[in-house]
Design a protein around this motif. Sequence first.
Motif, PDB file in Angstrom:
ATOM      1  N   GLY A   1      12.850  17.775  10.188  1.00  0.00           N
ATOM      2  CA  GLY A   1      11.687  17.822   9.314  1.00  0.00           C
ATOM      3  C   GLY A   1      10.398  17.963  10.097  1.00  0.00           C
ATOM      4  N   MET A   2       9.291  17.778   9.383  1.00  0.00           N
ATOM      5  CA  MET A   2       7.977  18.057   9.963  1.00  0.00           C
ATOM      6  C   MET A   2       7.050  16.848   9.893  1.00  0.00           C
ATOM      7  SD  MET A   2       7.480  21.794   8.241  1.00  0.00           S
ATOM      8  CE  MET A   2       8.887  22.885   7.992  1.00  0.00           C
TER       9      MET A   2
ATOM     10  N   VAL B   1      19.942  10.754  13.118  1.00  0.00           N
ATOM     11  CA  VAL B   1      18.821  10.977  14.041  1.00  0.00           C
ATOM     12  C   VAL B   1      17.958  12.101  13.467  1.00  0.00           C
ATOM     13  CG1 VAL B   1      18.189  11.793  16.351  1.00  0.00           C
ATOM     14  CG2 VAL B   1      20.097  10.188  16.071  1.00  0.00           C
ATOM     15  N   TYR B   2      16.660  11.815  13.353  1.00  0.00           N
ATOM     16  CA  TYR B   2      15.707  12.749  12.744  1.00  0.00           C
ATOM     17  C   TYR B   2      14.945  13.484  13.840  1.00  0.00           C
ATOM     18  CZ  TYR B   2      11.576  14.186   9.946  1.00  0.00           C
ATOM     19  OH  TYR B   2      10.571  14.888   9.325  1.00  0.00           O
ATOM     20  N   ALA B   3      14.971  14.792  13.791  1.00  0.00           N
ATOM     21  CA  ALA B   3      14.170  15.576  14.738  1.00  0.00           C
ATOM     22  C   ALA B   3      12.911  16.058  14.036  1.00  0.00           C
ATOM     23  CB  ALA B   3      14.968  16.769  15.247  1.00  0.00           C
ATOM     24  N   GLN B   4      11.753  15.716  14.604  1.00  0.00           N
ATOM     25  CA  GLN B   4      10.485  16.267  14.070  1.00  0.00           C
ATOM     26  C   GLN B   4      10.089  17.498  14.852  1.00  0.00           C
ATOM     27  OE1 GLN B   4       6.894  13.804  13.894  1.00  0.00           O
ATOM     28  NE2 GLN B   4       5.692  15.500  13.043  1.00  0.00           N
ATOM     29  N   LEU B   5       9.946  18.604  14.140  1.00  0.00           N
ATOM     30  CA  LEU B   5       9.391  19.825  14.712  1.00  0.00           C
ATOM     31  C   LEU B   5       8.010  20.035  14.114  1.00  0.00           C
ATOM     32  CD1 LEU B   5      12.510  20.068  15.193  1.00  0.00           C
ATOM     33  CD2 LEU B   5      12.165  22.524  15.181  1.00  0.00           C
ATOM     34  N   SER B   6       7.209  20.870  14.750  1.00  0.00           N
ATOM     35  CA  SER B   6       5.845  20.980  14.263  1.00  0.00           C
ATOM     36  C   SER B   6       5.742  21.841  13.005  1.00  0.00           C
ATOM     37  CB  SER B   6       4.923  21.474  15.362  1.00  0.00           C
ATOM     38  OG  SER B   6       5.467  22.594  15.961  1.00  0.00           O
ATOM     39  N   GLY B   7       6.687  22.759  12.759  1.00  0.00           N
ATOM     40  CA  GLY B   7       6.609  23.597  11.572  1.00  0.00           C
ATOM     41  C   GLY B   7       5.369  24.484  11.615  1.00  0.00           C
ATOM     42  N   PRO B   8       4.883  25.011  10.480  1.00  0.00           N
ATOM     43  CA  PRO B   8       5.403  24.840   9.124  1.00  0.00           C
ATOM     44  C   PRO B   8       6.568  25.775   8.782  1.00  0.00           C
ATOM     45  CG  PRO B   8       3.460  26.221   9.044  1.00  0.00           C
ATOM     46  CD  PRO B   8       3.635  25.803  10.479  1.00  0.00           C
ATOM     47  N   HIS B   9       6.931  26.654   9.685  1.00  0.00           N
ATOM     48  CA  HIS B   9       8.117  27.473   9.403  1.00  0.00           C
ATOM     49  C   HIS B   9       9.360  26.602   9.523  1.00  0.00           C
ATOM     50  CE1 HIS B   9       7.234  27.546  13.737  1.00  0.00           C
ATOM     51  NE2 HIS B   9       8.534  27.442  13.878  1.00  0.00           N
ATOM     52  N   TYR B  10      10.380  26.943   8.775  1.00  0.00           N
ATOM     53  CA  TYR B  10      11.678  26.307   8.960  1.00  0.00           C
ATOM     54  C   TYR B  10      12.318  26.882  10.228  1.00  0.00           C
ATOM     55  CZ  TYR B  10      11.190  24.705   4.079  1.00  0.00           C
ATOM     56  OH  TYR B  10      10.763  24.123   2.905  1.00  0.00           O
ATOM     57  N   GLU B  11      13.496  26.344  10.565  1.00  0.00           N
ATOM     58  CA  GLU B  11      14.136  26.734  11.813  1.00  0.00           C
ATOM     59  C   GLU B  11      14.949  28.019  11.644  1.00  0.00           C
ATOM     60  OE1 GLU B  11      14.394  23.679  10.317  1.00  0.00           O
ATOM     61  OE2 GLU B  11      12.669  23.088  11.533  1.00  0.00           O
TER      62      GLU B  11
ATOM     63  N   LEU C   1       0.863  -1.181   0.000  1.00  0.00           N
ATOM     64  CA  LEU C   1       0.000   0.000   0.000  1.00  0.00           C
ATOM     65  C   LEU C   1       0.900   1.232   0.000  1.00  0.00           C
ATOM     66  CD1 LEU C   1      -2.659   1.580   0.372  1.00  0.00           C
ATOM     67  CD2 LEU C   1      -2.443   1.178   2.847  1.00  0.00           C
ATOM     68  N   VAL C   2       0.800   2.033  -1.052  1.00  0.00           N
ATOM     69  CA  VAL C   2       1.621   3.239  -1.148  1.00  0.00           C
ATOM     70  C   VAL C   2       0.754   4.452  -0.819  1.00  0.00           C
ATOM     71  CG1 VAL C   2       3.047   4.670  -2.644  1.00  0.00           C
ATOM     72  CG2 VAL C   2       3.116   2.177  -2.861  1.00  0.00           C
ATOM     73  N   ILE C   3       1.130   5.135   0.222  1.00  0.00           N
ATOM     74  CA  ILE C   3       0.336   6.258   0.721  1.00  0.00           C
ATOM     75  C   ILE C   3       0.995   7.565   0.276  1.00  0.00           C
ATOM     76  CG2 ILE C   3      -0.589   7.378   2.800  1.00  0.00           C
ATOM     77  CD1 ILE C   3      -0.359   4.587   4.188  1.00  0.00           C
ATOM     78  N   GLY C   4       0.356   8.231  -0.669  1.00  0.00           N
ATOM     79  CA  GLY C   4       0.883   9.512  -1.176  1.00  0.00           C
ATOM     80  C   GLY C   4       0.068  10.669  -0.640  1.00  0.00           C
ATOM     81  N   ALA C   5      -0.596  10.425   0.468  1.00  0.00           N
ATOM     82  CA  ALA C   5      -1.462  11.440   1.075  1.00  0.00           C
ATOM     83  C   ALA C   5      -1.204  11.454   2.571  1.00  0.00           C
ATOM     84  CB  ALA C   5      -2.929  11.114   0.800  1.00  0.00           C
ATOM     85  N   ARG C   6      -0.203  12.217   2.959  1.00  0.00           N
ATOM     86  CA  ARG C   6       0.182  12.287   4.372  1.00  0.00           C
ATOM     87  C   ARG C   6      -0.443  13.544   4.962  1.00  0.00           C
ATOM     88  NH1 ARG C   6       6.324  11.867   4.935  1.00  0.00           N
ATOM     89  NH2 ARG C   6       6.133  10.186   6.445  1.00  0.00           N
ATOM     90  N   THR C   7      -0.982  13.430   6.156  1.00  0.00           N
ATOM     91  CA  THR C   7      -1.436  14.619   6.877  1.00  0.00           C
ATOM     92  C   THR C   7      -0.327  15.056   7.826  1.00  0.00           C
ATOM     93  OG1 THR C   7      -3.761  13.988   6.728  1.00  0.00           O
ATOM     94  CG2 THR C   7      -3.168  15.534   8.466  1.00  0.00           C
ATOM     95  N   HIS C   8       0.098  16.281   7.673  1.00  0.00           N
ATOM     96  CA  HIS C   8       1.166  16.804   8.539  1.00  0.00           C
ATOM     97  C   HIS C   8       0.572  17.421   9.803  1.00  0.00           C
ATOM     98  CE1 HIS C   8       3.181  16.626   4.609  1.00  0.00           C
ATOM     99  NE2 HIS C   8       4.296  16.461   5.305  1.00  0.00           N
ATOM    100  N   PHE C   9       1.357  17.394  10.844  1.00  0.00           N
ATOM    101  CA  PHE C   9       0.940  17.969  12.130  1.00  0.00           C
ATOM    102  C   PHE C   9       0.581  19.455  11.977  1.00  0.00           C
ATOM    103  CE2 PHE C   9       2.126  19.354  16.558  1.00  0.00           C
ATOM    104  CZ  PHE C   9       1.133  18.651  17.207  1.00  0.00           C
ATOM    105  N   TYR C  10       1.330  20.154  11.100  1.00  0.00           N
ATOM    106  CA  TYR C  10       1.096  21.598  10.961  1.00  0.00           C
ATOM    107  C   TYR C  10      -0.197  21.924  10.232  1.00  0.00           C
ATOM    108  CZ  TYR C  10       3.300  20.719   6.404  1.00  0.00           C
ATOM    109  OH  TYR C  10       3.626  20.210   5.174  1.00  0.00           O
ATOM    110  N   GLU C  11      -0.864  20.894   9.655  1.00  0.00           N
ATOM    111  CA  GLU C  11      -2.122  21.174   8.972  1.00  0.00           C
ATOM    112  C   GLU C  11      -3.247  21.458   9.957  1.00  0.00           C
ATOM    113  OE1 GLU C  11      -2.708  18.770   5.164  1.00  0.00           O
ATOM    114  OE2 GLU C  11      -0.797  17.949   5.858  1.00  0.00           O
ATOM    115  N   GLY C  12      -2.971  21.221  11.239  1.00  0.00           N
ATOM    116  CA  GLY C  12      -3.892  21.661  12.271  1.00  0.00           C
ATOM    117  C   GLY C  12      -5.078  20.752  12.487  1.00  0.00           C
TER     118      GLY C  12
END
Length: 265
Positions: A199-200, A172-182, A76-87
Amino acid sequence: MRRAEEAAEAILSAAGIERVDLACTLGSGWGEAAARLGETVVKLDAHQIPGFAKSEVPGHSGTLTVIRTPAGQHVLVIGARTHFYEGRDVDAVAHGVRTAASAGASTMVLTNGCGGLNPTWSPGTPVLIRDHINLTAASPLRGAHFVDMTDLYSPRIRELAQQVDPSLEEGVYAQLSGPHYETPAEISYLRSIGADLVGMSTALEAVAARAAGLEVFGISLVTNLAAGISDEPLSHEEVIEAGQAAGPRIAALLADIIARALETG
Ligand code: 8IG
């Protein structure tokens, strides 16, 4: 979990199959990978499936695809991700992973585009995720649900990936909430706490995947150097371009890793 079961049922019945073996979420830059895995059984628009929405992010396909591999397994290939910053809520973020689990997948592959903190990783470099730091101050889990996060990113599949391409490095990957960059100061802080990639996405999904009992594999595409690591300002166009340039190579790499994981899973 109810919505995930409904979504899984809708996908499986459209594909005419009883379960999938593995699921893969495609992030920025990874869009070409699906076509290399095998033949398409069914391709669905996100809005046809409960709980999914077409992504608002340019560079994400907004589709769910079931692929049959040459060995007869289903991805199953999921090309529809919901990001945390989408609220939307954390359940919307975890929905892809939970749908994968409900559809019978035993492995969850998470891909993303991200900023790199290591100056030697130029844009277009794929990096295996060895571990993460979740800096969203959120969890996809609620209640007294204590889940072990040791070896979250499968050492077994990382080993397979390094057999496919011995030059692959880990980070090591750090997830920040975004959507602004750092800010550059935030990137210098992230380096000091042990992050290599920023990343986000991904971390919250990986937590949900582990909680759902899935084996997790993560791979990032460094699409830009993080703020202050190079002199260039960050732009989403740069991200899209790096993804397009690296697209064919990382698509082949991911398809090979998934094929190995399926052979040996
Ligand atoms: I693509 O530099 C991509 N996503 N937070 N920082 C954060 N997310 C990203 C970046 C980046 N590049």
